[in-house]
Design a protein around this motif. Structure first.
Motif, mmCIF file in Angstrom:
data_model
loop_
_atom_site.group_PDB
_atom_site.id
_atom_site.type_symbol
_atom_site.label_atom_id
_atom_site.label_comp_id
_atom_site.label_asym_id
_atom_site.label_seq_id
_atom_site.Cartn_x
_atom_site.Cartn_y
_atom_site.Cartn_z
ATOM 1 N N ARG A 16 0.822 -1.221 0.000
ATOM 2 C CA ARG A 16 0.000 0.000 0.000
ATOM 3 C C ARG A 16 0.847 1.257 0.000
ATOM 4 O O ARG A 16 0.540 2.220 -0.710
ATOM 5 C CB ARG A 16 -0.959 -0.016 1.177
ATOM 6 C CG ARG A 16 -2.023 -1.078 1.011
ATOM 7 C CD ARG A 16 -2.871 -1.180 2.234
ATOM 8 N NE ARG A 16 -3.782 -2.301 2.133
ATOM 9 C CZ ARG A 16 -4.968 -2.318 2.699
ATOM 10 N NH1 ARG A 16 -5.380 -1.301 3.411
ATOM 11 N NH2 ARG A 16 -5.741 -3.381 2.572
ATOM 12 N N LEU A 17 1.906 1.271 0.814
ATOM 13 C CA LEU A 17 2.762 2.452 0.840
ATOM 14 C C LEU A 17 3.529 2.593 -0.466
ATOM 15 O O LEU A 17 3.735 3.709 -0.950
ATOM 16 C CB LEU A 17 3.713 2.410 2.033
ATOM 17 C CG LEU A 17 3.053 2.543 3.403
ATOM 18 C CD1 LEU A 17 4.095 2.468 4.511
ATOM 19 C CD2 LEU A 17 2.228 3.822 3.510
ATOM 20 N N SER A 18 3.916 1.486 -1.068
ATOM 21 C CA SER A 18 4.592 1.535 -2.367
ATOM 22 C C SER A 18 3.679 2.130 -3.429
ATOM 23 O O SER A 18 4.105 2.977 -4.225
ATOM 24 C CB SER A 18 5.056 0.141 -2.782
ATOM 25 O OG SER A 18 6.054 -0.320 -1.904
ATOM 26 N N ALA A 19 2.435 1.707 -3.444
ATOM 27 C CA ALA A 19 1.480 2.202 -4.436
ATOM 28 C C ALA A 19 1.119 3.671 -4.201
ATOM 29 O O ALA A 19 1.027 4.447 -5.153
ATOM 30 C CB ALA A 19 0.220 1.346 -4.419
ATOM 31 N N ALA A 20 0.930 4.047 -2.956
ATOM 32 C CA ALA A 20 0.462 5.398 -2.648
ATOM 33 C C ALA A 20 1.568 6.449 -2.706
ATOM 34 O O ALA A 20 1.301 7.599 -3.076
ATOM 35 C CB ALA A 20 -0.176 5.420 -1.256
ATOM 36 N N LEU A 21 2.797 6.072 -2.347
ATOM 37 C CA LEU A 21 3.845 7.075 -2.167
ATOM 38 C C LEU A 21 5.047 6.915 -3.081
ATOM 39 O O LEU A 21 5.929 7.771 -3.084
ATOM 40 C CB LEU A 21 4.322 7.054 -0.707
ATOM 41 C CG LEU A 21 3.238 7.313 0.337
ATOM 42 C CD1 LEU A 21 3.773 7.070 1.737
ATOM 43 C CD2 LEU A 21 2.688 8.729 0.197
ATOM 44 N N THR A 22 5.127 5.832 -3.839
ATOM 45 C CA THR A 22 6.273 5.545 -4.696
ATOM 46 C C THR A 22 7.583 5.882 -3.967
ATOM 47 O O THR A 22 8.341 6.745 -4.392
ATOM 48 C CB THR A 22 6.182 6.326 -6.019
ATOM 49 O OG1 THR A 22 4.859 6.241 -6.537
ATOM 50 C CG2 THR A 22 7.138 5.764 -7.049
ATOM 51 N N PRO A 23 7.838 5.206 -2.868
ATOM 52 C CA PRO A 23 9.006 5.560 -2.054
ATOM 53 C C PRO A 23 10.337 5.204 -2.715
ATOM 54 O O PRO A 23 10.428 4.246 -3.476
ATOM 55 C CB PRO A 23 8.804 4.730 -0.781
ATOM 56 C CG PRO A 23 7.959 3.582 -1.196
ATOM 57 C CD PRO A 23 7.086 4.086 -2.308
ATOM 58 N N THR A 24 11.345 5.993 -2.381
ATOM 59 C CA THR A 24 12.714 5.683 -2.785
ATOM 60 C C THR A 24 13.373 4.788 -1.743
ATOM 61 O O THR A 24 14.397 4.162 -2.019
ATOM 62 C CB THR A 24 13.532 6.976 -2.962
ATOM 63 O OG1 THR A 24 13.423 7.770 -1.780
ATOM 64 C CG2 THR A 24 13.016 7.770 -4.155
ATOM 65 N N ARG A 25 12.804 4.742 -0.563
ATOM 66 C CA ARG A 25 13.260 3.854 0.518
ATOM 67 C C ARG A 25 12.052 3.508 1.367
ATOM 68 O O ARG A 25 11.251 4.379 1.704
ATOM 69 C CB ARG A 25 14.312 4.558 1.371
ATOM 70 C CG ARG A 25 14.875 3.705 2.488
ATOM 71 C CD ARG A 25 16.002 4.456 3.214
ATOM 72 N NE ARG A 25 16.745 3.588 4.087
ATOM 73 C CZ ARG A 25 16.357 3.226 5.309
ATOM 74 N NH1 ARG A 25 15.223 3.657 5.792
ATOM 75 N NH2 ARG A 25 17.104 2.427 6.048
ATOM 76 N N LEU A 26 11.917 2.225 1.695
ATOM 77 C CA LEU A 26 10.817 1.786 2.536
ATOM 78 C C LEU A 26 11.278 0.602 3.371
ATOM 79 O O LEU A 26 11.751 -0.397 2.834
ATOM 80 C CB LEU A 26 9.603 1.375 1.687
ATOM 81 C CG LEU A 26 8.387 0.823 2.438
ATOM 82 C CD1 LEU A 26 7.840 1.835 3.430
ATOM 83 C CD2 LEU A 26 7.308 0.397 1.440
ATOM 84 N N LEU A 27 11.130 0.735 4.670
ATOM 85 C CA LEU A 27 11.455 -0.337 5.594
ATOM 86 C C LEU A 27 10.264 -0.526 6.520
ATOM 87 O O LEU A 27 9.823 0.422 7.174
ATOM 88 C CB LEU A 27 12.704 0.015 6.411
ATOM 89 C CG LEU A 27 13.121 -0.967 7.488
ATOM 90 C CD1 LEU A 27 13.537 -2.301 6.862
ATOM 91 C CD2 LEU A 27 14.253 -0.391 8.309
ATOM 92 N N VAL A 28 9.732 -1.730 6.556
ATOM 93 C CA VAL A 28 8.617 -2.073 7.433
ATOM 94 C C VAL A 28 9.126 -3.092 8.440
ATOM 95 O O VAL A 28 9.669 -4.129 8.051
ATOM 96 C CB VAL A 28 7.426 -2.663 6.634
ATOM 97 C CG1 VAL A 28 6.289 -3.054 7.570
ATOM 98 C CG2 VAL A 28 6.944 -1.671 5.579
ATOM 99 N N SER A 29 8.959 -2.802 9.723
ATOM 100 C CA SER A 29 9.407 -3.698 10.787
ATOM 101 C C SER A 29 8.231 -4.107 11.657
ATOM 102 O O SER A 29 7.394 -3.268 12.016
ATOM 103 C CB SER A 29 10.452 -3.006 11.664
ATOM 104 O OG SER A 29 11.577 -2.654 10.907
#
Length: 94
Positions: A16-29
């Protein structure tokens, strides 16, 4: 110790965060193990998470506005599955 999340809820957060924000870095813990037996622990091992997200969508936004974008992307998960979510949201270069 925080485990890097590979659970179904963590996968949904990532998608969801990838689709909504097109992040250059994303870490989910997944931090749920640290909260076992505490209020909000539903026994699934998927109730407490941390996210670190860097996205151009955050440029010019306040910390609160950035967190609102994350919360909007995850609204139903926050309502139905996630008890706690720690957010670090940055624009590229910060």
């Amino acid at each position: 110790m925080t485990d890097l999340a590979t659970s179904p809820i963590a996968d949904q957060i990532t998608a969801r965060l990838s689709a909504a924000l097109t992040p250059t870095r994303l870490l989910v813990s997944n931090d749920s193990a640290q909260h076992a037996g505490h209020m909000g622990d539903d026994g699934t091992g998927e109730s407490h998470f941390s996210v670190e997200v860097e996205s151009a969508a955050f440029v010019g936004l306040s910390r609160v506005q950035r967190q609102r974008l994350v919360n909007q992307a995850l609204a139903d998960l926050l309502r139905d599955h996630i008890h706690a979510l720690a957010i670090k949201a940055r624009a590229p270069g910060e």
